[in-house]
Design a protein around this motif. Structure first.
Motif, PDB file in Angstrom:
ATOM      1  N   LYS A  87       3.346 -10.550 -12.591  1.00 60.37           N
ATOM      2  CA  LYS A  87       2.470  -9.361 -12.511  1.00 60.37           C
ATOM      3  C   LYS A  87       1.223  -9.524 -13.062  1.00 60.37           C
ATOM      4  O   LYS A  87       1.102  -9.931 -14.276  1.00 60.37           O
ATOM      5  CB  LYS A  87       3.149  -8.041 -12.974  1.00 60.37           C
ATOM      6  N   LYS A  88       0.265  -9.771 -12.279  1.00 63.07           N
ATOM      7  CA  LYS A  88      -1.094 -10.069 -12.717  1.00 63.07           C
ATOM      8  C   LYS A  88      -2.015  -8.678 -12.633  1.00 63.07           C
ATOM      9  O   LYS A  88      -3.137  -8.856 -12.748  1.00 63.07           O
ATOM     10  CB  LYS A  88      -1.651 -11.266 -12.095  1.00 63.07           C
ATOM     11  N   MET A  89      -1.427  -7.516 -12.421  1.00 65.54           N
ATOM     12  CA  MET A  89      -2.212  -6.224 -12.366  1.00 65.54           C
ATOM     13  C   MET A  89      -1.170  -5.215 -12.660  1.00 65.54           C
ATOM     14  O   MET A  89       0.200  -5.363 -12.811  1.00 65.54           O
ATOM     15  CB  MET A  89      -2.516  -6.192 -10.855  1.00 65.54           C
ATOM     16  N   GLY A  90      -1.742  -4.048 -13.102  1.00 58.36           N
ATOM     17  CA  GLY A  90      -1.024  -2.842 -13.588  1.00 58.36           C
ATOM     18  C   GLY A  90      -0.021  -2.404 -12.569  1.00 58.36           C
ATOM     19  O   GLY A  90      -0.362  -2.466 -11.318  1.00 58.36           O
ATOM     20  N   LEU A  91       1.000  -1.757 -13.021  1.00 54.66           N
ATOM     21  CA  LEU A  91       1.793  -0.996 -12.035  1.00 54.66           C
ATOM     22  C   LEU A  91       1.203   0.235 -11.690  1.00 54.66           C
ATOM     23  O   LEU A  91       0.697   0.855 -12.718  1.00 54.66           O
ATOM     24  CB  LEU A  91       3.279  -0.927 -12.659  1.00 54.66           C
ATOM     25  N   GLY A  92       1.354   0.983 -10.729  1.00 58.82           N
ATOM     26  CA  GLY A  92       0.638   1.923 -10.469  1.00 58.82           C
ATOM     27  C   GLY A  92      -0.857   2.095 -10.795  1.00 58.82           C
ATOM     28  O   GLY A  92      -1.461   2.834 -11.264  1.00 58.82           O
ATOM     29  N   SER A  93      -1.325   0.935 -10.269  1.00 56.19           N
ATOM     30  CA  SER A  93      -2.930   0.869 -10.338  1.00 56.19           C
ATOM     31  C   SER A  93      -3.889   1.295  -9.156  1.00 56.19           C
ATOM     32  O   SER A  93      -5.050   1.296  -9.487  1.00 56.19           O
ATOM     33  CB  SER A  93      -3.080  -0.895 -10.576  1.00 56.19           C
ATOM     34  N   PRO A 263      -5.131   5.011 -10.069  1.00 59.94           N
ATOM     35  CA  PRO A 263      -6.451   5.308 -10.548  1.00 59.94           C
ATOM     36  C   PRO A 263      -7.426   4.452 -10.160  1.00 59.94           C
ATOM     37  O   PRO A 263      -8.646   4.893 -10.468  1.00 59.94           O
ATOM     38  CB  PRO A 263      -6.020   5.534 -12.147  1.00 59.94           C
ATOM     39  N   SER A 264      -7.237   3.216  -9.795  1.00 59.38           N
ATOM     40  CA  SER A 264      -8.307   2.465  -9.360  1.00 59.38           C
ATOM     41  C   SER A 264      -9.374   2.938  -8.694  1.00 59.38           C
ATOM     42  O   SER A 264      -8.931   3.843  -7.607  1.00 59.38           O
ATOM     43  CB  SER A 264      -7.977   0.937  -8.867  1.00 59.38           C
ATOM     44  N   MET A 265     -10.578   2.850  -8.769  1.00 61.60           N
ATOM     45  CA  MET A 265     -11.788   3.371  -7.968  1.00 61.60           C
ATOM     46  C   MET A 265     -12.310   2.087  -7.275  1.00 61.60           C
ATOM     47  O   MET A 265     -12.186   1.069  -7.939  1.00 61.60           O
ATOM     48  CB  MET A 265     -12.697   4.080  -8.474  1.00 61.60           C
ATOM     49  N   PHE A 266     -12.906   1.814  -6.013  1.00 60.32           N
ATOM     50  CA  PHE A 266     -13.573   0.836  -5.619  1.00 60.32           C
ATOM     51  C   PHE A 266     -15.074   1.317  -5.245  1.00 60.32           C
ATOM     52  O   PHE A 266     -15.206   2.512  -4.904  1.00 60.32           O
ATOM     53  CB  PHE A 266     -13.010   0.169  -4.246  1.00 60.32           C
ATOM     54  N   ALA A 267     -15.924   0.578  -5.464  1.00 56.07           N
ATOM     55  CA  ALA A 267     -17.249   0.896  -4.840  1.00 56.07           C
ATOM     56  C   ALA A 267     -17.930  -0.493  -3.899  1.00 56.07           C
ATOM     57  O   ALA A 267     -17.609  -1.696  -4.362  1.00 56.07           O
ATOM     58  CB  ALA A 267     -18.264   0.680  -5.945  1.00 56.07           C
TER      59      ALA A 267
END
Ligand code: HSE
Length: 309
Positions: A87-93, A263-267
């Motif tokens: 895994k290279k990113m958080g779970l529940g990200s 919880p990630s946000m994108f712009a």
């Protein structure tokens, strides 16, 4: 070939107004999957890294093994396979973490066993993997991660995947605050009934967003990145959400919203310079808010999964 290592990209789903129907793949982050033929007829997970011990080794519960099991059953493969998930990113990200592992698994399996299956053939198996994590069928992470690019899911029954052109200078900044949100829980809080005026606003925005993407119309993309249905509810799960969004907009974003279920946000922005500025400014805000987090800057990944050396 006895063994294969692949990368499968993270993805941004919903993209503002396109709940469950829009998503795009990122260049980073992404998961790595290593498959090795074992000839013992078993599917086994031998190693998982980067998950803080949170992911199951049980082959019935892990997105990667469930996706492979689904392929093995459909194509009656008798050889065994061992699976390693890095895994290279958080779970529940909110970055399509479970989808990336499922996509990496089916992509790697197809290559390792030389099945020559198309993305359309692989898709239902990756979706079966994603289902064990989110308990819902939504393809807006799996399809972009598998096909690459900007994806519209016109319908689910039968599934109808459409790859949309997007501007070549479109950049995405990801702000991933140190919060974990389970997709299952973020879906459970959504309203079941939507006022008609919100449906009108949402469909207008999603139609215009697609037109703006296809015609490189940044002003239209910017005007369309609004979500009147999901954001008002889910933003409550992300502390500092509107401070972070305001900061991204002031730094030059075309629009900013929740990536997937957060919880990630994108712009989105129209240059790397602006995308980097958004990353810098929003990172400062999440630090000041005492939440902390990481940022990524990426163009739309047009390739999807790839074999690593
Ligand atoms: N469309 C899904 C949702 C994506 O918002 O629940 C989950 O990552």
């Amino acid at each position: 070939m006895k063994s294969i290592k692949v990368f499968a990209p993270a993805s941004v789903s919903n993209v503002g107004p396109g709940f469950d129907i829009l998503g795009f793949a990122l260049n980073e982050p992404g998961d790595e999957i290593v498959l090795t033929k074992t000839y013992n007829g078993k599917i086994e997970i031998t190693n998982i890294t980067g998950d803080d011990g949170k992911l199951p080794y049980d082959v019935e519960k892990n997105t990667a093994s469930v996706a492979i099991k689904s392929l093995v059953e459909k194509y009656e493969i008798s050889d065994g396979v061992s699976i390693e998930v890095n895994k290279k990113m958080g779970l529940g990200s909110g970055l399509g973490s479970s989808a990336a592992s499922a996509v990496g698994a089916v992509f790697a399996f197809n290559e390792l066993f030389e099945l020559n299956l198309s993305n359309a053939d692989l898709l239902p198996h990756a979706l079966a993997g994603e289902f064990v994590a989110s308990k819902a069928i939504h393809a807006d992470n799996v399809a972009p991660s598998l096909y690459g690019g900007f994806i519209l899911i016109r319908g689910y029954n039968p599934i109808d995947i459409i790859k949309i052109k997007s501007p070549k200078d479109l950049f995405c900044t990801i702000i991933y605050p140190n919060i974990e949100i389970k997709t299952r829980e973020a879906r459970a809080i959504l309203p079941k009934d939507i006022p008609l005026k919100n449906v009108v606003s949402q469909t207008g925005n999603v139609a215009a967003l697609i037109y703006g993407l296809a015609t490189d119309d940044y002003s239209l993309i910017s005007r369309s990145l609004n979500d009147v249905i999901i954001e008002p509810v889910r933003s409550k799960l992300i502390s500092g959400y509107y401070d972070i969004k305001k900061t991204a907009m002031e730094a030059g974003a075309l629009g900013c919203n929740i990536s997937g279920s957060g919880p990630s946000m994108f712009a989105l922005s129209n240059s790397e310079e602006v995308a980097n500025r958004i990353a810098l400014e929003t990172k400062r805000v999440v630090t000041e808010l005492g939440i902390g987090g990481v940022t990524y800057v990426s163009q739309v990944n047009q390739v999807g999964p790839k074999i690593l050396d």
